[in-house]
Design a protein around this motif. Structure first.
Motif, PDB file in Angstrom:
ATOM      1  N   ILE A 110       5.595  11.008   0.137  1.00 32.16           N
ATOM      2  CA  ILE A 110       5.054  11.543  -1.111  1.00 32.16           C
ATOM      3  C   ILE A 110       4.877  10.443  -2.166  1.00 32.16           C
ATOM      4  O   ILE A 110       3.766  10.008  -2.438  1.00 32.16           O
ATOM      5  CB  ILE A 110       5.941  12.679  -1.646  1.00 32.16           C
ATOM      6  CG1 ILE A 110       6.090  13.791  -0.593  1.00 32.16           C
ATOM      7  CG2 ILE A 110       5.346  13.254  -2.928  1.00 32.16           C
ATOM      8  CD1 ILE A 110       7.136  14.841  -0.927  1.00 32.16           C
ATOM      9  N   ASN A 114       7.272   8.314  -5.656  1.00 33.32           N
ATOM     10  CA  ASN A 114       8.147   8.599  -6.790  1.00 33.32           C
ATOM     11  C   ASN A 114       7.392   8.995  -8.048  1.00 33.32           C
ATOM     12  O   ASN A 114       8.003   9.365  -9.050  1.00 33.32           O
ATOM     13  CB  ASN A 114       9.089   7.415  -7.082  1.00 33.32           C
ATOM     14  CG  ASN A 114       8.406   6.275  -7.819  1.00 33.32           C
ATOM     15  OD1 ASN A 114       7.187   6.074  -7.714  1.00 33.32           O
ATOM     16  ND2 ASN A 114       9.183   5.497  -8.544  1.00 33.32           N
ATOM     17  N   GLU A 136       8.422  12.135  -9.644  1.00 38.56           N
ATOM     18  CA  GLU A 136       9.641  12.181 -10.460  1.00 38.56           C
ATOM     19  C   GLU A 136       9.474  11.437 -11.780  1.00 38.56           C
ATOM     20  O   GLU A 136      10.262  11.631 -12.701  1.00 38.56           O
ATOM     21  CB  GLU A 136      10.799  11.553  -9.687  1.00 38.56           C
ATOM     22  CG  GLU A 136      11.102  12.206  -8.358  1.00 38.56           C
ATOM     23  CD  GLU A 136      12.171  11.446  -7.598  1.00 38.56           C
ATOM     24  OE1 GLU A 136      13.345  11.501  -8.012  1.00 38.56           O
ATOM     25  OE2 GLU A 136      11.830  10.782  -6.602  1.00 38.56           O
ATOM     26  N   ASN A 138       2.110  14.836  -6.574  1.00 41.46           N
ATOM     27  CA  ASN A 138       3.347  14.503  -5.873  1.00 41.46           C
ATOM     28  C   ASN A 138       4.470  15.484  -6.195  1.00 41.46           C
ATOM     29  O   ASN A 138       5.262  15.851  -5.320  1.00 41.46           O
ATOM     30  CB  ASN A 138       3.781  13.079  -6.224  1.00 41.46           C
ATOM     31  CG  ASN A 138       2.912  12.024  -5.570  1.00 41.46           C
ATOM     32  OD1 ASN A 138       1.975  12.335  -4.853  1.00 41.46           O
ATOM     33  ND2 ASN A 138       3.206  10.764  -5.836  1.00 41.46           N
ATOM     34  N   MET A 153       6.596  17.687  -3.566  1.00 39.59           N
ATOM     35  CA  MET A 153       8.061  17.743  -3.552  1.00 39.59           C
ATOM     36  C   MET A 153       8.539  19.191  -3.498  1.00 39.59           C
ATOM     37  O   MET A 153       9.423  19.545  -2.705  1.00 39.59           O
ATOM     38  CB  MET A 153       8.620  17.037  -4.785  1.00 39.59           C
ATOM     39  CG  MET A 153       8.476  15.526  -4.778  1.00 39.59           C
ATOM     40  SD  MET A 153       9.024  14.782  -6.333  1.00 39.59           S
ATOM     41  CE  MET A 153      10.774  15.214  -6.326  1.00 39.59           C
ATOM     42  N   THR A 211       7.823  20.643  -0.068  1.00 36.98           N
ATOM     43  CA  THR A 211       8.761  20.142   0.940  1.00 36.98           C
ATOM     44  C   THR A 211      10.103  20.858   0.849  1.00 36.98           C
ATOM     45  O   THR A 211      10.685  21.263   1.867  1.00 36.98           O
ATOM     46  CB  THR A 211       8.954  18.628   0.771  1.00 36.98           C
ATOM     47  OG1 THR A 211       7.695  17.962   0.938  1.00 36.98           O
ATOM     48  CG2 THR A 211       9.951  18.075   1.778  1.00 36.98           C
ATOM     49  N   ARG A 212      10.594  21.023  -0.362  1.00 36.30           N
ATOM     50  CA  ARG A 212      11.875  21.716  -0.534  1.00 36.30           C
ATOM     51  C   ARG A 212      11.769  23.192  -0.132  1.00 36.30           C
ATOM     52  O   ARG A 212      12.670  23.747   0.500  1.00 36.30           O
ATOM     53  CB  ARG A 212      12.345  21.596  -1.985  1.00 36.30           C
ATOM     54  CG  ARG A 212      12.766  20.188  -2.379  1.00 36.30           C
ATOM     55  CD  ARG A 212      13.297  20.167  -3.813  1.00 36.30           C
ATOM     56  NE  ARG A 212      13.664  18.827  -4.228  1.00 36.30           N
ATOM     57  CZ  ARG A 212      14.827  18.236  -3.964  1.00 36.30           C
ATOM     58  NH1 ARG A 212      15.741  18.892  -3.252  1.00 36.30           N
ATOM     59  NH2 ARG A 212      15.097  17.019  -4.395  1.00 36.30           N
ATOM     60  N   GLY A 261      11.167  14.943   2.702  1.00 36.44           N
ATOM     61  CA  GLY A 261      10.215  14.108   1.989  1.00 36.44           C
ATOM     62  C   GLY A 261      10.805  12.755   1.661  1.00 36.44           C
ATOM     63  O   GLY A 261      12.024  12.609   1.503  1.00 36.44           O
ATOM     64  N   ASN A 289      10.126   9.556  -1.116  1.00 37.16           N
ATOM     65  CA  ASN A 289       9.437   9.134  -2.327  1.00 37.16           C
ATOM     66  C   ASN A 289       9.563   7.617  -2.491  1.00 37.16           C
ATOM     67  O   ASN A 289      10.487   7.139  -3.158  1.00 37.16           O
ATOM     68  CB  ASN A 289      10.033   9.820  -3.561  1.00 37.16           C
ATOM     69  CG  ASN A 289       9.447  11.178  -3.818  1.00 37.16           C
ATOM     70  OD1 ASN A 289       8.539  11.618  -3.126  1.00 37.16           O
ATOM     71  ND2 ASN A 289       9.975  11.871  -4.817  1.00 37.16           N
ATOM     72  N   ILE A 325      14.470  15.468  -0.712  1.00 39.38           N
ATOM     73  CA  ILE A 325      13.596  14.325  -0.942  1.00 39.38           C
ATOM     74  C   ILE A 325      14.476  13.099  -1.103  1.00 39.38           C
ATOM     75  O   ILE A 325      15.409  13.101  -1.912  1.00 39.38           O
ATOM     76  CB  ILE A 325      12.759  14.492  -2.228  1.00 39.38           C
ATOM     77  CG1 ILE A 325      12.136  15.892  -2.323  1.00 39.38           C
ATOM     78  CG2 ILE A 325      11.717  13.392  -2.337  1.00 39.38           C
ATOM     79  CD1 ILE A 325      11.063  16.183  -1.332  1.00 39.38           C
ATOM     80  N   THR A 333      14.518   9.248  -2.310  1.00 40.94           N
ATOM     81  CA  THR A 333      13.735   8.340  -3.150  1.00 40.94           C
ATOM     82  C   THR A 333      14.150   6.902  -2.887  1.00 40.94           C
ATOM     83  O   THR A 333      15.346   6.580  -2.892  1.00 40.94           O
ATOM     84  CB  THR A 333      13.938   8.678  -4.637  1.00 40.94           C
ATOM     85  OG1 THR A 333      13.536  10.031  -4.861  1.00 40.94           O
ATOM     86  CG2 THR A 333      13.117   7.756  -5.519  1.00 40.94           C
TER      87      THR A 333
END
Length: 260
Positions: free
Chosen positions: A139, A141, A144, A157, A161, A164-165, A180, A182, A246, A248
């Motif tokens: 995905i 960052n 975020e 993105n 996220m 995906t969750r 995922g 990031n 996710i 990161t």
């Protein structure tokens, strides 16, 4: 550490360059058979030849625009049964709300956001019928770090996220893991192009992009292996209890709440 990936079949989209290319080569080292998809047939063939020169695995390539009607069905037919899907295709354009018009915004989302969603829909059903699998969404960052100069990307993105969750929270009920990754800035041409564009905007010249690079953690983007090795681990049974989350890899940039 044995990742128990030998003989696993992996489908990678956006496999002709950057993270997709590096991931294909690393998975081949682990003994995975590969189906690689991207627009550029020449690049895919070159990657295939390089992999087959060094590794005794199966590699099939498919030059295809994934936004074309019926493209996902073509991929599934060509790839056959797969154990791992890595959604990796697509780049969402950078720029402010006024820099990125509706056409470019929709084009970026069509390949990355809807591309990931539609590929997951199709592959998940097939994996469930076959007893399980792993779906990994690469995905970024930007989901975020809510940067107004990357507004189409940060919004897209963040959507991926959430997707995906939502999927991975219950997918283990079907013996499927959905996770995922990031990445932050990674040592590819794309990140330097973005830095030069930001340098021109901030300083009036692309030539000062190195000053922006120096602000990254450790004064550099991530090495490719620092991202790819995580994805490979997530694909393995060593990460068998990881789903709906996710991870990161950005040197702490998202925690700083600053893109640079």
């Amino acid at each position: 550490m044995d990742l128990f990936l030998t003989g696993k079949k992996v489908l990678i989209t956006g496999a002709s360059q950057g993270i997709g290319e590096a991931l294909a080569k690393t998975l081949a080292e682990e003994g995975c058979d590969l189906h690689l998809v991207a627009r550029s047939g020449d690049k895919l063939e070159a990657i295939k030849a390089e992999i087959l020169k060094d590794h005794k695995v199966s590699v099939t390539v498919q030059a295809l625009d994934l936004t074309k009607e019926g493209a996902i069905e073509e991929v599934l037919q060509a790839a056959g049964d797969i154990d791992v899907l890595v959604n990796n295709a697509g780049v969402i354009p950078s720029g402010s709300l006024w820099d990125v018009d509706e056409k470019r915004w929709r084009e970026g989302w069509e390949l990355k956001v809807f591309g990931y969603i539609n590929m997951t829909r199709a592959v998940y059903a097939k994996m469930k019928a076959n007893g399980g699998g792993v779906i990994i969404n690469n995905i970024g960052n930007g989901g975020e770090v809510f940067d107004p100069q990357y507004v189409a990307g940060t919004t897209g993105n963040a959507s991926l996220m959430a997707f995906t969750r939502a999927m991975g929270g219950h997918s283990l009920d079907d013996n499927i893991r959905v996770v995922g990754v990031n990445p932050g800035p990674v040592d590819t041409d794309r990140i330097y192009n973005m830095l030069k564009k930001r340098s021109a905007s901030m300083f009036g010249s692309e030539d000062r992009y190195k000053e922006l690079e120096a602000r990254y953690p450790l004064g550099r983007p991530a090495h490719m292996s620092e991202v790819v090795d995580l994805i490979v681990f997530l694909a393995s049974k060593r990460s068998g209890y990881t789903s709906g989350t996710i991870l990161t890899v950005d040197g702490g940039i998202a925690s700083r709440r600053s893109i640079i």
